[in-house]
Design a protein around this motif. Structure first.
Motif, PDB file in Angstrom:
ATOM      1  N   VAL A  58     -17.028 -13.378  -6.164  1.00  0.00           N
ATOM      2  CA  VAL A  58     -17.365 -13.671  -4.730  1.00  0.00           C
ATOM      3  C   VAL A  58     -16.902 -15.252  -4.572  1.00  0.00           C
ATOM      4  O   VAL A  58     -17.152 -16.139  -5.317  1.00  0.00           O
ATOM      5  CB  VAL A  58     -18.989 -13.751  -4.754  1.00  0.00           C
ATOM      6  CG1 VAL A  58     -19.416 -14.394  -3.592  1.00  0.00           C
ATOM      7  CG2 VAL A  58     -19.390 -12.362  -5.171  1.00  0.00           C
ATOM      8  N   GLU A  59     -16.366 -15.234  -3.287  1.00  0.00           N
ATOM      9  CA  GLU A  59     -15.755 -16.403  -2.683  1.00  0.00           C
ATOM     10  C   GLU A  59     -16.790 -17.290  -2.064  1.00  0.00           C
ATOM     11  O   GLU A  59     -17.080 -17.101  -0.898  1.00  0.00           O
ATOM     12  CB  GLU A  59     -14.395 -16.489  -2.010  1.00  0.00           C
ATOM     13  CG  GLU A  59     -13.174 -16.436  -2.882  1.00  0.00           C
ATOM     14  CD  GLU A  59     -12.165 -16.343  -1.729  1.00  0.00           C
ATOM     15  OE1 GLU A  59     -11.416 -17.588  -1.674  1.00  0.00           O
ATOM     16  OE2 GLU A  59     -11.820 -15.252  -1.499  1.00  0.00           O
TER      17      GLU A  59
ATOM     18  N   LEU B 144     -20.253 -39.392   1.930  1.00  0.00           N
ATOM     19  CA  LEU B 144     -19.775 -38.317   1.246  1.00  0.00           C
ATOM     20  C   LEU B 144     -18.553 -37.682   1.895  1.00  0.00           C
ATOM     21  O   LEU B 144     -18.503 -37.609   3.031  1.00  0.00           O
ATOM     22  CB  LEU B 144     -20.894 -37.237   1.449  1.00  0.00           C
ATOM     23  CG  LEU B 144     -20.516 -35.735   0.664  1.00  0.00           C
ATOM     24  CD1 LEU B 144     -20.508 -36.001  -0.729  1.00  0.00           C
ATOM     25  CD2 LEU B 144     -21.647 -34.830   1.129  1.00  0.00           C
ATOM     26  N   GLU B 145     -17.493 -37.448   1.087  1.00  0.00           N
ATOM     27  CA  GLU B 145     -16.344 -37.249   1.500  1.00  0.00           C
ATOM     28  C   GLU B 145     -16.047 -35.714   0.511  1.00  0.00           C
ATOM     29  O   GLU B 145     -15.765 -36.117  -0.706  1.00  0.00           O
ATOM     30  CB  GLU B 145     -15.274 -38.234   1.232  1.00  0.00           C
ATOM     31  CG  GLU B 145     -13.961 -38.034   1.784  1.00  0.00           C
ATOM     32  CD  GLU B 145     -13.056 -39.148   1.461  1.00  0.00           C
ATOM     33  OE1 GLU B 145     -13.397 -40.143   1.073  1.00  0.00           O
ATOM     34  OE2 GLU B 145     -11.830 -38.825   1.591  1.00  0.00           O
ATOM     35  N   ILE B 146     -15.762 -34.660   1.227  1.00  0.00           N
ATOM     36  CA  ILE B 146     -15.550 -33.363   0.445  1.00  0.00           C
ATOM     37  C   ILE B 146     -13.941 -33.079   1.105  1.00  0.00           C
ATOM     38  O   ILE B 146     -13.882 -32.947   2.179  1.00  0.00           O
ATOM     39  CB  ILE B 146     -16.553 -32.383   0.739  1.00  0.00           C
ATOM     40  CG1 ILE B 146     -17.935 -32.900   0.030  1.00  0.00           C
ATOM     41  CG2 ILE B 146     -16.219 -31.100  -0.140  1.00  0.00           C
ATOM     42  CD1 ILE B 146     -18.955 -32.016   0.491  1.00  0.00           C
ATOM     43  N   ARG B 147     -13.424 -32.790   0.139  1.00  0.00           N
ATOM     44  CA  ARG B 147     -11.836 -32.304   0.419  1.00  0.00           C
ATOM     45  C   ARG B 147     -11.550 -30.740  -0.318  1.00  0.00           C
ATOM     46  O   ARG B 147     -11.663 -31.013  -1.383  1.00  0.00           O
ATOM     47  CB  ARG B 147     -10.763 -33.111   0.086  1.00  0.00           C
ATOM     48  CG  ARG B 147     -10.813 -34.488   0.901  1.00  0.00           C
ATOM     49  CD  ARG B 147     -10.423 -34.114   2.373  1.00  0.00           C
ATOM     50  NE  ARG B 147     -10.576 -35.277   3.205  1.00  0.00           N
ATOM     51  CZ  ARG B 147     -11.716 -35.636   4.043  1.00  0.00           C
ATOM     52  NH1 ARG B 147     -12.681 -34.715   3.956  1.00  0.00           N
ATOM     53  NH2 ARG B 147     -11.824 -36.627   4.695  1.00  0.00           N
ATOM     54  N   ASN B 148     -11.150 -29.705   0.534  1.00  0.00           N
ATOM     55  CA  ASN B 148     -10.827 -28.441  -0.041  1.00  0.00           C
ATOM     56  C   ASN B 148     -11.481 -27.969  -1.024  1.00  0.00           C
ATOM     57  O   ASN B 148     -11.095 -27.442  -2.067  1.00  0.00           O
ATOM     58  CB  ASN B 148      -9.279 -28.846  -0.387  1.00  0.00           C
ATOM     59  CG  ASN B 148      -8.528 -27.548  -0.580  1.00  0.00           C
ATOM     60  OD1 ASN B 148      -8.978 -26.750   0.095  1.00  0.00           O
ATOM     61  ND2 ASN B 148      -7.526 -27.450  -1.292  1.00  0.00           N
ATOM     62  N   LEU B 149     -12.854 -28.160  -1.017  1.00  0.00           N
ATOM     63  CA  LEU B 149     -13.780 -27.536  -1.997  1.00  0.00           C
ATOM     64  C   LEU B 149     -13.928 -26.116  -2.217  1.00  0.00           C
ATOM     65  O   LEU B 149     -14.278 -25.379  -1.013  1.00  0.00           O
ATOM     66  CB  LEU B 149     -15.210 -28.425  -1.843  1.00  0.00           C
ATOM     67  CG  LEU B 149     -16.149 -28.087  -2.842  1.00  0.00           C
ATOM     68  CD1 LEU B 149     -15.769 -28.729  -4.181  1.00  0.00           C
ATOM     69  CD2 LEU B 149     -17.648 -28.637  -2.445  1.00  0.00           C
ATOM     70  N   SER B 150     -13.630 -25.628  -3.244  1.00  0.00           N
ATOM     71  CA  SER B 150     -13.862 -23.843  -3.142  1.00  0.00           C
ATOM     72  C   SER B 150     -14.613 -23.429  -4.509  1.00  0.00           C
ATOM     73  O   SER B 150     -14.500 -24.366  -5.575  1.00  0.00           O
ATOM     74  CB  SER B 150     -12.612 -23.334  -3.308  1.00  0.00           C
ATOM     75  OG  SER B 150     -11.736 -23.754  -4.273  1.00  0.00           O
ATOM     76  N   LYS B 151     -15.205 -22.545  -4.457  1.00  0.00           N
ATOM     77  CA  LYS B 151     -15.762 -22.192  -5.580  1.00  0.00           C
ATOM     78  C   LYS B 151     -16.040 -20.567  -5.315  1.00  0.00           C
ATOM     79  O   LYS B 151     -16.474 -19.662  -4.474  1.00  0.00           O
ATOM     80  CB  LYS B 151     -17.514 -22.252  -5.312  1.00  0.00           C
ATOM     81  CG  LYS B 151     -18.326 -21.856  -6.428  1.00  0.00           C
ATOM     82  CD  LYS B 151     -17.952 -22.182  -7.838  1.00  0.00           C
ATOM     83  CE  LYS B 151     -18.940 -21.320  -8.865  1.00  0.00           C
ATOM     84  NZ  LYS B 151     -18.505 -21.560 -10.092  1.00  0.00           N
ATOM     85  N   THR B 152     -15.554 -19.883  -6.442  1.00  0.00           N
ATOM     86  CA  THR B 152     -15.299 -18.306  -6.724  1.00  0.00           C
ATOM     87  C   THR B 152     -16.150 -18.218  -7.967  1.00  0.00           C
ATOM     88  O   THR B 152     -16.109 -18.643  -9.134  1.00  0.00           O
ATOM     89  CB  THR B 152     -13.954 -17.950  -6.906  1.00  0.00           C
ATOM     90  OG1 THR B 152     -13.066 -18.552  -5.706  1.00  0.00           O
ATOM     91  CG2 THR B 152     -13.885 -16.325  -7.163  1.00  0.00           C
TER      92      THR B 152
END
Lengths: 257, 306
Positions: free
Chosen positions: B18-19, B5-13
């Motif tokens: 709400v961030e 698993l490779e996650i890069r710069n994952l964001s969720k607003t």
């Protein structure tokens, strides 16, 4: 997943949906058959004998296609609306979401289940109607086309309803406040040729009128509406609802935050 | 060894503003047993929700065994199995049917799914409950059922979101054995848990997340070694009443036969024992006052708070 895998996934979903409504047949199959039997007795036998012929047909003969169609509409719709909303409510819909399925399989599985229930109930109601009057088919392919397309349209509409519903109340609003009035005013019990011009024109805005009349044409060869308009309306509605459901799923409506 | 698993710069607003995730980077190697720790509201569930298609990311990249999960979500999902925190199966179905149904959704035909489901239920101690309606199962059985369901497609990456929450110690240890065995056979496992001793016992690597950011990640042993001070509780052979305590360490008396001692990083336990012996104190047992990982966790999460 390859085509074979997708077929297995679809068959799995259909198998569960059909198994569900067959397992609880006392809630899903029996009530509409009993309700329609009462309609046949009251409107067909008791009152129908005192009502003059419509378009040359006895009243019971006239209302049977409409009552079959009414059963198909309500059962196709409510099967998908309740089953899919229940899956959302219980969160078991997540089983589908984590699986490697394209959205259309989810739609096809639930809608297929709803169609099969609608068609099965329609068939049972038609069987019961034989106790009151023999059935004749003027054009069987038209009967089948309207049966399949109507169940498709309302199963798709049930899916949309289940997707946007937030509470159980929300899935009873459409059948109670929209489907039932539209069905009753959709020419199930009368020909719109009996209505004054204003109400006749207004009735033409009711899509269920086209379904009931097209279906009736398949049985009796008589209709208030040209059959092709009914078929075109159904195909247009089905295409629109498929696009709506897939669009909502792609945007995550009701399922993904 | 490749990256599972490779996650890069994952964001969720979220729509309310709400961030939940703010540029998460995470790597989990193939074959790893990886813990994801964080306080409530840190972003763990959002991260797992994104991995399992329940939450839509705002931005970022995810690769599962090299497959771009946003471009090819279905291909990525064939490689994963998920044990969610909440029960999410149809409670009116039988245990066996729940597994066979899930297998069908992965394109596994019933003829192959049935023996696989039976084998998994036996392995998870649910052999006698196969034909039981799910809502009649106990809480522990339901949890094991979810583990069995997640394994039905033989996933290469298994994600478990607090699988032992509210589970008794016997069952918890049973699940640990199963997970260890799976990991030894090559399944990469990501585990979120609030039981830090569970993470320390099972996992090789960890990531600590808080306020939507990864605060620390790496091998657990390396991280706990960085603790500045460890506190031990010592049980003495005889009361320490009237005896002098070692001046080189911070020592507190809990009761006449128990002491609490702070050992700074860099000092060994041999030095501790030597100092205690010099004071005529004989130790019969010792333990960490709190779990080492817990100390690290509290230290890191506390540092990130205002």
């Amino acid at each position: 997943m390859n085509a074979h895998g997708l077929w297995i996934a679809l068959a799995t979903l259909l198998h569960r949906e059909v198994g569900r409504f067959l397992r609880i047949w006392m809630q899903t199959l029996l009530p509409p058959v009993i309700t329609m039997s009462i309609y046949f007795v009251v409107f067909g036998s008791l009152l129908g004998s005192r009502i003059q012929r419509i378009d040359g047909f006895s009243y019971i003969e006239f209302i049977v296609p409409g009552l079959v169609m009414m059963s198909v509409i309500t059962n196709s719709f409510s099967n998908v609306a309740s089953s899919f909303f229940n899956a959302r409510f219980q969160r078991s819909v997540e089983e589908l979401q984590v699986a490697p399925l394209p959205d259309w399989i989810m739609v096809a599985g639930y809608v297929g289940g709803g169609m099969l229930r609608g068609i099965l109930v329609g068939f049972l109601v038609l069987l019961v109607s034989l106790a009151f009057h023999p059935v004749r088919f003027h054009n069987l392919p038209i009967v089948l086309a309207f049966l399949v397309l109507t169940s498709l349209v309302f199963a798709l509409a049930g899916f949309s309803n289940a997707l946007i519903a937030r509470r159980f109340d929300d899935i009873s609003i459409v059948p109670t406040f929209i489907l039932t009035p539209l069905t009753y005013f959709g020419g199930v019990f009368y020909s719109i040729s009996l209505l004054p011009p204003f109400w006749r024109g207004l009735s033409r805005l009711n899509p269920i009128l086209y379904m009931v009349n097209g279906f009736r044409f398949g049985f009796l060869g008589a209709s208030d509406i040209p059959t092709w308009i009914g078929l075109a309306t159904l195909i247009g509605l089905a295409a629109g609802l498929v696009a709506l459901n897939l669009g909502m799923l792609a945007r995550g409506v009701g399922l993904r935050t | 060894m490749s990256t599972a698993l490779e996650i890069r710069n994952l964001s969720k607003t979220y729509s309310g503003g709400v961030e939940a995730l703010r540029g998460v980077d995470l790597d989990v190697e193939e074959g790893d047993f990886h813990a994801l720790l964080g306080p409530n509201g840190a972003g763990k569930s959002t991260l797992i929700g994104i991995l399992t298609n329940l939450v839509r990311p705002t931005a970022g990249e995810i690769r599962v065994f090299g497959v771009d999960a946003r471009a090819h979500p279905e291909r990525a999902r064939t490689l994963m199995g998920v044990v969610p925190q909440e029960f999410n199966f149809n409670v009116f179905e039988k245990a066996l049917e729940i597994l066979v149904f899930q297998a069908g959704l992965y394109g596994i035909p019933r003829t192959r799914a049935l023996p696989r489901a039976q084998e998994l239920l036996e392995r998870l101690g649910l052999g006698d409950q196969m034909h039981q309606i799910a809502r009649h199962l106990s809480g522990g059985m339901k949890r094991r059922l979810m583990v069995a369901r997640a394994l039905v497609n033989s996933p290469r990456l298994l994600i478990l979101d607090e699988p032992t929450a509210g589970v008794d110690i016997e069952l918890r240890r049973g699940l640990w054995e199963i997970l260890t065995e799976l990991n030894q056979k090559g399944t990469t496992i990501i585990l979120t848990t609030h039981y830090l001793e569970e993470a320390e016992q099972l996992c090789r690597n960890l990531a600590i997340i808080d306020h939507g950011r990864i605060l620390e990640q790496g091998p657990i042993q390396d991280l706990v070694r960085r603790l500045e001070v460890q506190t031990f509780v010592l049980d003495l052979a005889a009361p320490a009443t009237g005896k002098e305590l070692p001046a080189a360490f911070q020592v507190r008396r809990i009761d006449p036969e128990r002491l609490e001692i702070d050992v700074p990083g860099g000092l060994t336990l041999n030095q501790v024992f030597a100092a205690l012996e010099a004071c005529g104190l004989e130790v019969i047992s010792l333990r960490n006052k709190s779990n080492r990982l817990e100390e690290l966790f509290v230290h890191l999460v506390g540092r990130g708070r205002p």
